[in-house]
Design an enzyme around this catalytic site. Structure first.
Site, PDB file in Angstrom:
ATOM      1  N   ARG A  25       0.823  -1.219   0.000  1.00 52.82           N
ATOM      2  CA  ARG A  25       0.000   0.000   0.000  1.00 52.82           C
ATOM      3  C   ARG A  25       0.858   1.271   0.000  1.00 52.82           C
ATOM      4  O   ARG A  25       0.616   2.179  -0.807  1.00 52.82           O
ATOM      5  CB  ARG A  25      -0.956  -0.010   1.190  1.00 52.82           C
ATOM      6  CG  ARG A  25      -2.129  -0.975   1.054  1.00 52.82           C
ATOM      7  CD  ARG A  25      -3.012  -0.944   2.278  1.00 52.82           C
ATOM      8  NE  ARG A  25      -2.278  -1.333   3.480  1.00 52.82           N
ATOM      9  CZ  ARG A  25      -2.735  -1.176   4.721  1.00 52.82           C
ATOM     10  NH1 ARG A  25      -3.921  -0.625   4.930  1.00 52.82           N
ATOM     11  NH2 ARG A  25      -2.018  -1.574   5.762  1.00 52.82           N
ATOM     12  N   ASN A  43      -6.578  -2.412   2.044  1.00 53.32           N
ATOM     13  CA  ASN A  43      -6.696  -3.862   2.137  1.00 53.32           C
ATOM     14  C   ASN A  43      -8.170  -4.225   2.215  1.00 53.32           C
ATOM     15  O   ASN A  43      -8.923  -3.632   2.981  1.00 53.32           O
ATOM     16  CB  ASN A  43      -6.011  -4.379   3.412  1.00 53.32           C
ATOM     17  CG  ASN A  43      -4.498  -4.313   3.324  1.00 53.32           C
ATOM     18  OD1 ASN A  43      -3.933  -4.280   2.234  1.00 53.32           O
ATOM     19  ND2 ASN A  43      -3.837  -4.311   4.470  1.00 53.32           N
TER      20      ASN A  43
END
Length: 787
Positions: A25, A43
């Site tokens: 990320r 997520n």
């Protein structure tokens, strides 16, 4: 100007693979900023969701960079794109995690990265000599995750409050520790604690704890050291008295110990290391790698005469610090032989033994125990021996196929595996996650750990099984557990599952000639199989050839007593005059009167018999010891260019099935054992078996029109046999496949079971009886009965 390329669009991308817990990320965030892209990343259950808004050409370059993966430790399996209606987006941000019904992909534990290693040795860095330093690219993952998605508050690191400096790094997009869930430092813990086993008045902390450990180990002591997935017993591999004490501490009399070396160059002093083996040693999994010994300058009890040294490199900062100070160290799992690895502090601190000097631990909880993985290189390729830390829980991705009905791929599968080297598998939508290694389910503590892990992983992966798959053996603990779950049950023949595990890994289509060699597996005829040639296609198999059946005496000691197995086989083969066993009268009477007698085609028992006939060994003090001793004699002979004895197996045919007849080999071994070198006979045995396998496969190829050969089963852990067999098959034009993602031993059986479960669901057979269904894989027929 191309208006299509310059048009601003908004897309949602689902990214599948190892993309959680590996800094993916933050990497997406920085790349989006670089390209001026607006949107979000988060997520979501088993994948990462990216919403990105920019010109089509810019988005193309952005996603191409992610796929190329120049910088990250992530692995993308697939990306699914969907264009969204236009929406106003202000910036690119990391947003709160979400959930989904997708099968989850959880990152395995990762070794300390080069950047953290530089900090560890830099006296000016605030993480200098910090034994828990990590970042978004390294550190524990699977062993500390309590729930998903993977965020700090769902890990055992949530027990430690971040200091101000760590909090700043954690929230800074430009930091290497941006959203690094394992972030810590010398100011915010965890901390080292040393507890002397002779001192009940509290322990030493931090630097003093480390220095005390160094002192004890350098003076020949033994210390239990807490790792990522459990405790290790640690000591010097050079001090014979110390290693003998370690064997008494573990109750492990014979099996060689693994040794952790500080660097590759140190391993090369003691072992031969090929280019492929070096790559494996330095891989992210950091497994124990079985290497050929170059010199035996360690304590004799470390390897106990083995020609291989189980060697591995440090994967935690603490291990780097210990080996840097002390050099090579035995680092073996802290448990009595046969018991699960100890992961909790209480039982370890309570262990009372005159052989253990101290415990070096910390208060970071290990959520699930994971032993070290073990592997080797055969014919330039990876072969797993024990699949655990560093590999688990990374899935094997099965091919996606169309089947009857729309929802068959949504049915969760629990595959129970076997009882020895137990590991189960959870599978849904083509993603098969094989659990960590547990051990022998005969041990109550191991069975309890197996059951706990089933509950833990089905919860963690959010998977509710609709089908259980287990071994055909009626007395397996794993099968009884599967039946007790209350789902429809598919029973799979053991060796079929072995070969199916290879089919699953390599996505093999059409008929495949499978060679499954091991010690025992319950056959569809009620006998004990173990030397099988199966022609497999889809969910079915045909037993096309096998070792000629022979009688042995059963019971708990049958696999341990190689001398008794040899007597049984020689009596069967008409070679009674060569038997050297004072129990021959009793054994002969038992066989004649069919007392406690079983018929078997076991290749593992033939290895035992050969070892005893050649007077190399007469007892399996640990699993497979006799076969290992036979391989050792053969390898040493081959290294010395000793001419192999000219012996061969017979090949017969009975009712359309080929039989591999060992009688000519054993007649030769008995008659030549006092005339030829033992190594020559051992080498001749291996070469004769490889040649017989190739000859049988060649005859089956013409009958079943298959040019693919799959080798599996614990016997093919024998590198000499596997190597010669693969080369001979390839010379005859076969495409040869072996297990790589899972072990060829029973640790890989559950993957084959899950694969066959998938095939049955695809065919719609399980719709016939949704409750109490028992389907048995047999020779081309599917038999189901209602219990």
């Amino acid at each position: 100007m191309d208006h299509e390329k310059s048009k601003v669009i908004t897309v949602k991308i689902k990214v599948y693979g190892i993309v959680q817990g590996v800094g993916f990320r933050p990497l997406v965030y920085r790349a989006a900023k670089q390209y001026g892209i607006k949107g979000t990343v988060r997520n979501v259950g088993g994948y990462v969701e990216i919403v990105a808004q920019s010109e089509k050409e810019v988005l193309g370059r952005f996603f191409a960079d992610l796929k190329e993966n120049k910088k990250g430790g992530y692995e993308i399996i697939r990306m699914e794109a969907e264009e969204l209606p236009f929406m106003e987006l202000e910036d690119f941000v990391i947003v709160e995690s979400g959930s989904s019904e997708e099968i989850l992909v959880i990152p395995p534990d990762l070794p300390v990265c080069p950047e953290c290693m530089r900090e560890l040795s830099d006296a000016s860095d605030r993480r200098y000599q910090n034994p828990f330093t990590s970042c978004m690219s390294c550190g524990p993952r699977y062993t500390i995750i309590e729930d998903l998605p993977y965020d700090r508050n769902r890990t055992s690191m949530d027990d430690f409050s971040m200091c101000g400096a760590c909090r700043e790094e954690y929230t800074s997009p430009e930091s290497r520790r941006f959203h690094a869930q394992t972030i810590s430092c010398n100011d915010c813990g965890p901390y080292l604690i040393y507890q002397d086993k002779e001192d009940d008045h509290g322990g030493l902390l931090e630097k003093e704890a480390f220095e005390k450990t160094i002192e004890v180990l350098s003076q020949g002591g033994i210390v239990a050291v807490k790792g990522i997935g459990g405790y290790h017993m640690v000591c010097s591999p050079f001090l014979e008295d110390t290693v003998k004490r370690l064997r008494k501490l573990k109750g492990r009399e014979e099996k060689p110990f693994a040794v952790m070396f500080p660097v590759i160059s140190e391993i090369r002093k003691y072992c031969v290391v090929s280019e492929e083996e070096e790559t494996l040693l330095e891989s992210k999994a950091r497994p124990i790698v079985l290497l050929a010994m170059k010199q035996d300058s360690m304590a004799p009890s470390t390897g106990n005469g083995s020609i291989y040294c189980g060697s591995f490199l440090p994967y935690t900062p603490l291990q780097h610090m210990l080996t840097e100070k002390l050099g090579p160290l035995i680092m073996t799992s802290a448990n009595s032989s046969g018991q699960p690895i100890i992961r909790e502090d209480g039982p370890m601190l309570a262990l009372s033994s005159p052989y253990l000097n101290g415990v070096l631990y910390n208060e970071r909880r290990i959520v699930r125990s994971v032993d070290d993985s073990v592997a080797k290189i055969i014919e330039g390729k990876l072969q797993m021996i024990r699949r655990s830390r560093g590999y688990v829980p990374y899935p094997v991705f099965l091919s996606k196929e169309e089947g009857r009905g729309e929802d068959w791929t949504n049915t969760g599968i629990f595959a129970a595996g076997g009882d020895l080297k137990a590991a189960f598998c959870l599978c849904q939508k083509g993603s098969a996650v094989v659990s960590q290694y547990f051990g022998d389910l005969e041990e109550d503590a191991v069975m309890e750990e197996y059951q706990r892990s089933y509950a833990d992983l089905t919860r963690l992966f959010q998977l509710v099984p609709g089908l259980a798959v287990c071994d055909l053996h009626p007395n397996y603990h794993s099968a009884r557990f599967a039946e007790a779950l209350g789902f429809p049950v598919l029973k799979v023949q053991h060796h079929h599952a072995h070969i199916a595990s290879v089919l699953a890994e390599h996505d093999l289509k059409g008929p495949v000639i499978g060679v499954a060699f091991d010690g025992t597996g319950y056959g569809t005829d009620g006998n004990i199989w173990g030397g099988e040639f199966l022609v497999c296609e889809e969910r079915d198999f045909i037993r096309a050839a096998h070792v000629s059946m022979f009688p042995i005496l059963g019971g708990d000691g049958s696999m341990r007593d190689a001398r008794k197995t040899a007597a049984c086989y020689l009596l069967h083969a008409g070679l009674e005059a060569y038997i050297r066993d004072e129990r021959i009268g009793v054994i002969k009477a038992a066989l004649e009167h069919n007392v406690n007698t079983v018929l078997t085609s076991s290749m593992g028992r033939l290895f035992d018999a050969a070892v005893s006939v050649l007077n190399i060994g007469h007892e399996n003090r640990y699993e497979g010891e006799c076969a290992i001793l036979l391989e050792k004699e053969a390898v040493l002979a081959e290294r010395k260019a000793v001419k192999p004895a000219d012996i061969c197996f017979g090949i017969n045919e009975r009712e359309g099935i080929l039989e591999l007849d060992p009688r000519p080999v054993f007649k030769a071994l008995c008659s030549m054992r006092n005339k030829e070198e033992t190594g020559s006979l051992a080498l001749g045995f291996h070469l004769a078996l490889a040649q017989a396998v190739a000859a049988i496969c060649e005859r089956l190829r013409s009958k079943y029109s298959s040019n693919a050969a799959a080798l599996s089963g614990g016997v093919f852990q024998n590198a000499l046999l596997a190597g010669h067999t693969v080369r001979l098959l390839r010379e005859k034009g076969f495409n040869v496949y072996l297990n790589q993602a899972v072990p060829p031993n029973d640790g890989g059986v559950s993957l084959g079971q899950a694969y066959l479960g998938n095939k049955y669901l695809k065919s719609g057979i399980m719709d016939l009886e949704r409750t109490g269904c028992h389907v048995c894989c047999s020779t081309g027929k599917n038999n189901s009965d209602k219990r």
